[in-house]
Structures are given as C-alpha cells and as structure tokens.
Design an enzyme around this catalytic site. Structure first.
Site, PDB file in Angstrom:
ATOM      1  N   HIS A  93     -10.411  38.163  15.308  1.00 31.50           N
ATOM      2  CA  HIS A  93      -9.505  37.671  16.348  1.00 31.50           C
ATOM      3  C   HIS A  93      -8.230  38.506  16.267  1.00 31.50           C
ATOM      4  CE1 HIS A  93      -6.821  35.346  18.669  1.00 31.50           C
ATOM      5  NE2 HIS A  93      -6.217  34.754  17.653  1.00 31.50           N
TER       6      HIS A  93
ATOM      7  N   ASN B 267      -2.404  38.776  21.618  1.00 33.16           N
ATOM      8  CA  ASN B 267      -3.306  37.679  21.273  1.00 33.16           C
ATOM      9  C   ASN B 267      -3.838  37.033  22.553  1.00 33.16           C
ATOM     10  OD1 ASN B 267      -4.530  35.321  20.443  1.00 33.16           O
ATOM     11  ND2 ASN B 267      -2.954  34.800  18.946  1.00 33.16           N
TER      12      ASN B 267
ATOM     13  N   CYS C 216      -8.028  29.737  19.537  1.00 34.16           N
ATOM     14  CA  CYS C 216      -8.338  31.139  19.220  1.00 34.16           C
ATOM     15  C   CYS C 216      -9.703  31.308  18.535  1.00 34.16           C
ATOM     16  CB  CYS C 216      -7.246  31.748  18.350  1.00 34.16           C
ATOM     17  SG  CYS C 216      -5.643  31.755  19.160  1.00 34.16           S
TER      18      CYS C 216
HETATM   19  N1  ACO Z   1      12.276  39.392  18.745  1.00 36.24           N
HETATM   20  C1  ACO Z   1      13.283  39.587  17.896  1.00 36.24           C
HETATM   21  N2  ACO Z   1      13.538  38.758  16.874  1.00 36.24           N
HETATM   22  C2  ACO Z   1      12.732  37.702  16.728  1.00 36.24           C
HETATM   23  C3  ACO Z   1      11.653  37.445  17.590  1.00 36.24           C
HETATM   24  C4  ACO Z   1      11.433  38.340  18.628  1.00 36.24           C
HETATM   25  N3  ACO Z   1      10.445  38.200  19.510  1.00 36.24           N
HETATM   26  N4  ACO Z   1      11.028  36.332  17.174  1.00 36.24           N
HETATM   27  C5  ACO Z   1      11.667  35.887  16.081  1.00 36.24           C
HETATM   28  N5  ACO Z   1      12.716  36.710  15.812  1.00 36.24           N
HETATM   29  C6  ACO Z   1      13.674  36.624  14.723  1.00 36.24           C
HETATM   30  C7  ACO Z   1      13.784  35.232  14.139  1.00 36.24           C
HETATM   31  O1  ACO Z   1      14.692  34.464  14.895  1.00 36.24           O
HETATM   32  C8  ACO Z   1      14.291  35.521  12.738  1.00 36.24           C
HETATM   33  O2  ACO Z   1      15.675  35.753  12.804  1.00 36.24           O
HETATM   34  P1  ACO Z   1      16.663  35.251  11.616  1.00 36.24           P
HETATM   35  O3  ACO Z   1      16.185  35.989  10.397  1.00 36.24           O
HETATM   36  O4  ACO Z   1      17.994  35.673  12.097  1.00 36.24           O
HETATM   37  O5  ACO Z   1      16.438  33.783  11.531  1.00 36.24           O
HETATM   38  C9  ACO Z   1      13.601  36.839  12.387  1.00 36.24           C
HETATM   39  O6  ACO Z   1      13.183  37.421  13.632  1.00 36.24           O
HETATM   40  C10 ACO Z   1      12.394  36.677  11.484  1.00 36.24           C
HETATM   41  O7  ACO Z   1      11.583  35.651  12.035  1.00 36.24           O
HETATM   42  P2  ACO Z   1      10.286  35.147  11.284  1.00 36.24           P
HETATM   43  O8  ACO Z   1       9.713  34.011  12.051  1.00 36.24           O
HETATM   44  O9  ACO Z   1      10.623  34.932   9.841  1.00 36.24           O
HETATM   45  O10 ACO Z   1       9.368  36.440  11.428  1.00 36.24           O
HETATM   46  P3  ACO Z   1       7.967  36.722  10.774  1.00 36.24           P
HETATM   47  O11 ACO Z   1       8.023  37.921   9.963  1.00 36.24           O
HETATM   48  O12 ACO Z   1       7.364  35.482  10.184  1.00 36.24           O
HETATM   49  O13 ACO Z   1       7.103  37.097  12.065  1.00 36.24           O
HETATM   50  C11 ACO Z   1       5.475  36.143  13.543  1.00 36.24           C
HETATM   51  C12 ACO Z   1       6.922  36.142  13.095  1.00 36.24           C
HETATM   52  C13 ACO Z   1       5.184  37.482  14.159  1.00 36.24           C
HETATM   53  C14 ACO Z   1       5.288  35.050  14.598  1.00 36.24           C
HETATM   54  C15 ACO Z   1       4.568  35.892  12.329  1.00 36.24           C
HETATM   55  O14 ACO Z   1       4.995  34.765  11.610  1.00 36.24           O
HETATM   56  C16 ACO Z   1       3.129  35.710  12.733  1.00 36.24           C
HETATM   57  O15 ACO Z   1       2.513  36.607  13.244  1.00 36.24           O
HETATM   58  N6  ACO Z   1       2.518  34.564  12.476  1.00 36.24           N
HETATM   59  C17 ACO Z   1       1.154  34.324  12.851  1.00 36.24           C
HETATM   60  C18 ACO Z   1       1.179  33.617  14.112  1.00 36.24           C
HETATM   61  C19 ACO Z   1       0.067  33.995  15.035  1.00 36.24           C
HETATM   62  O16 ACO Z   1      -0.419  35.091  15.088  1.00 36.24           O
HETATM   63  N7  ACO Z   1      -0.297  33.020  15.820  1.00 36.24           N
HETATM   64  C20 ACO Z   1      -1.236  33.194  16.832  1.00 36.24           C
HETATM   65  C21 ACO Z   1      -2.106  32.030  16.978  1.00 36.24           C
HETATM   66  S1  ACO Z   1      -2.910  31.659  15.513  1.00 36.24           S
HETATM   67  C22 ACO Z   1      -3.865  32.901  15.224  1.00 36.24           C
HETATM   68  O17 ACO Z   1      -4.310  33.429  16.168  1.00 36.24           O
HETATM   69  C23 ACO Z   1      -4.109  33.289  13.876  1.00 36.24           C
END
Ligand code: ACO
Length: 323
Positions: free
Chosen positions: A250, A280, A113
């Site tokens: 980004h 993304n 990224c």
């Molecule tokens: N739909 C519904 N529920 C979901 C989904 C989905 N697509 N994905 C995960 N869940 C559920 C999980 O299973 C979890 O359930 P549980 O509480 O019963 O265990 C719940 O939602 C919460 O999951 P978390 O992983 O704790 O959610 P979080 O608030 O951390 O959000 C996310 C997840 C969006 C991936 C976040 O962590 C994030 O954006 N991280 C950055 C990652 C990123 O952007 N990476 C891209 C590449 S790196 C970069 O570009 C910076």
C-alpha cells in the site's frame, strides 16, 4: 485444489495532477516538507462530478482487456472503497451496470487502505469454494472528497485513483508451486479506530465528514503490523521472505515502505513504489502499484508477489501470489 489466478491488471488515474508546489499555494506546506516526510511529489484529483465508479470502470475495462475476458463472463464484482458514489447502493453495482454485466453479484468491501487485501481474501474464497469462477476485484477511491483542505497534516498525503484485477479459477496441485493466490492474511483491531477515522457518517452526523489522523501513531503501528502480516503470509506458505521476488505495498508513505523493508531485511530494489506519482490512494494503491510493475515488465510469470496494506480500523494484511 482450485487456485485464483490473476488473468489481467488495469489502472486509472484522473487527468488532473496537483503537484506539491501547487498545493503549497493553497495550504501552509512546501514541496520539500512533503517529499522529505512522505516521498510524495504529486497526486491526481478527480474533477468535479467525476465519481469513484468512473475511475473504477476505466481501471476495470483495462483489466478485462488485459485478461482477454468479457464482462459477461464475470460471476462477481467486488469493489474495495471507502469513498462510495453514494451511501447506497454499493459502488460495485454501478460498475456492474456500466460494464454491462447482467448476471452474478456485485458488492463493496470497506476496509479503508487495506480494502484491496480484504477484497482479495473475499475473491479468493469465492473462487476456492466454487461459488464463482471469474471475479473482478477493484480498488477505487476519491479520497479528495474526504479531506479537510485546511488541515495540512492530512490533505497533502492523499489522492484519487483506481486499480483492478480479474481473477480466474485454475486447477493447482495444492503446493506453493501453484500459480495464483497462495494465501491471504487479514487482521483488524477496532480499539485503535480513534487514530485514523472520518468524523462523520450516516448514523452519527448525517454528513460525509473529514479524515482525521494521528500520523505518528499510525506510522508506528503500520511498520509493526505490516511486517507481522508479511511474515505470517510467508510462513504459512512455507516460503522464506527472502525468496519473495516483489513486494507491492500500500502506497502511504515512502518512509513506511523503507521502515518495513529495513525491519525485515528486504532489499529495497524489490519494493515497488509509486507513492511519488499519486500519493495515498487508499484501496486503489496496491493495484495501481501492481499495474505499474506488470506493465514495465518487472513482474514475470512464475514469480512470487507479496501484496500488503494497513489502514483505518485499524485493518491490515498481506496476500502472497505466484504470478
Ligand atoms: N507541511 C509542513 N509542515 C507540516 C505539515 C505539512 N503538510 N504537516 C505537519 N507539519 C508540521 C507539524 O505541524 C510539525 O510542526 P512542529 O514541529 O512545529 O509541531 C512538524 O511538521 C512535524 O510534524 P509530525 O507530525 O511530527 O511529522 P512526522 O514526521 O510524523 O510526519 C506524517 C507526518 C507524514 C503524517 C507521518 O507521521 C506519517 O506518514 N504517518 C503515517 C500516516 C499515513 O501514512 N497514513 C495514511 C493512512 S494509514 C496508512 O495508509 C498506513
């Protein structure tokens, strides 16, 4: 002093749009969850047979047109991609052939990224050292090809697209009043590769593999690292962060954009956000957002623009440009 001035920007998104609601028919997710956690509303997915280079060539043609520069004038093409058409040759050489550029060189940069920021460092240094006068820098991805469509924690986040800029050498006086790239700061920390990676490759599984990610950990590091690189870039140029006109990040997650702005006291109205439209798109996301803010007239000549990104590796960085 030689500066690299951006002469034109172009972007391209594949026609095929997949909304959150459409995705929710195939994966256990919902429009509400995706919007609340990420800000993403839809993504563009390349059709079967549509390659990374196809998207890249479209974006490149638009950037060349906007700059009024002919492909024959290019000395170098740098393509930032993590989803090349083939393991080799470099996607940049496919772009070179399709644009009809028969001189100079073309190669890929792989920093996931952060690829566009890394590519900016490469392009700027080629120009500053006199090795090239006119450079096409492209960020192009078909991230959809790397996704595990059964993994809802990752497949809802990514999309396909391409963006490009044409950089040209120009004389500057060496101060931060010059037009062009003022500096680019790039960093990596290979110890954290296990938090965001693809579980395949030519020398391991012999397959392409799928993207894997510890979302929460990535999120935490993203805000910290991006903020640090913005401050480093601004400090090196002797410009307070508050004087930067536009932040072009980004486009990974709206919450990362908001978190970074909050941490540095940046007015969120100065942060260009296009994540809702395309999710993304990895190395393509910075030039896609840049092209949007140039096309709608927000970015104006003479203004200070800060590009930044963070991605797998980890890699991260920022580039400060006077437009
Ligand atoms: N739909 C519904 N529920 C979901 C989904 C989905 N697509 N994905 C995960 N869940 C559920 C999980 O299973 C979890 O359930 P549980 O509480 O019963 O265990 C719940 O939602 C919460 O999951 P978390 O992983 O704790 O959610 P979080 O608030 O951390 O959000 C996310 C997840 C969006 C991936 C976040 O962590 C994030 O954006 N991280 C950055 C990652 C990123 O952007 N990476 C891209 C590449 S790196 C970069 O570009 C910076």
């Amino acid at each position: 002093m030689i500066r690299s001035v951006i002469a034109g920007v172009g972007a391209y998104l594949p026609d095929n749009v997949v909304t959150n609601a459409e995705l929710a028919k195939k994966v256990d997710t919902s429009d509400e969850w995706i919007r609340e956690r990420t800000g993403i509303r839809q993504r563009h997915i390349a059709k079967e047979g549509e390659r990374t280079s196809d998207l890249a060539v479209e974006a490149s043609r638009r950037a060349l047109l906007a700059s009024g520069i002919d492909a024959g004038e290019l000395d170098l093409i740098v393509c930032a991609t993590t989803t090349p058409d083939q393991t080799f040759p470099a996607t940049a050489t496919a772009i070179q052939a399709r644009l009809g550029m028969i001189r100079g060189a073309a190669f890929d940069v792989q920093a996931v990224c952060s690829g566009f920021i890394y590519g900016m460092a490469v392009a700027d240094n080629f120009i500053k050292t006199g090795m090239a006068k006119t450079v096409l820098l492209v960020g192009a991805e078909t991230m959809s090809r790397l996704l595990d469509w059964n993994d809802r924690t990752t497949c809802v986040l990514f999309g396909d697209g391409a963006g490009a800029v044409v950089l040209q050498a120009a004389e500057g006086d060496g101060t931060n009043h010059d037009r062009g790239v003022l500096n680019t700061k790039i960093y990596s920390d290979g110890r954290l590769s296990h938090l965001l990676y693809v579980d395949g490759g030519p020398s391991t599984t012999g397959t392409t593999g799928h993207l894997r990610m510890e979302g929460k950990e990535v999120f935490r590091h993203a805000v910290t690292n991006i903020s640090a690189s913005i401050v480093a870039s601004a400090n090196e140029a002797g410009i307070p962060v508050s004087e930067i006109d536009w932040f072009v990040p980004h486009q990974a997650n709206q919450r990362i954009l908001d978190g970074t702005a909050r941490k540095l006291g940046i007015d969120s109205a100065k942060v260009v956000s296009t994540v809702a439209q395309h999710g993304n798109t990895s190395a393509a996301s910075v030039p896609l957002a840049l092209a949007t803010a140039v096309a709608d007239g927000r970015i104006k000549k003479g203004q200070l623009i800060l590009l930044e990104a963070m991605g797998g590796g980890f890699t991260w960085g920022a580039s400060l440009i006077r437009w």
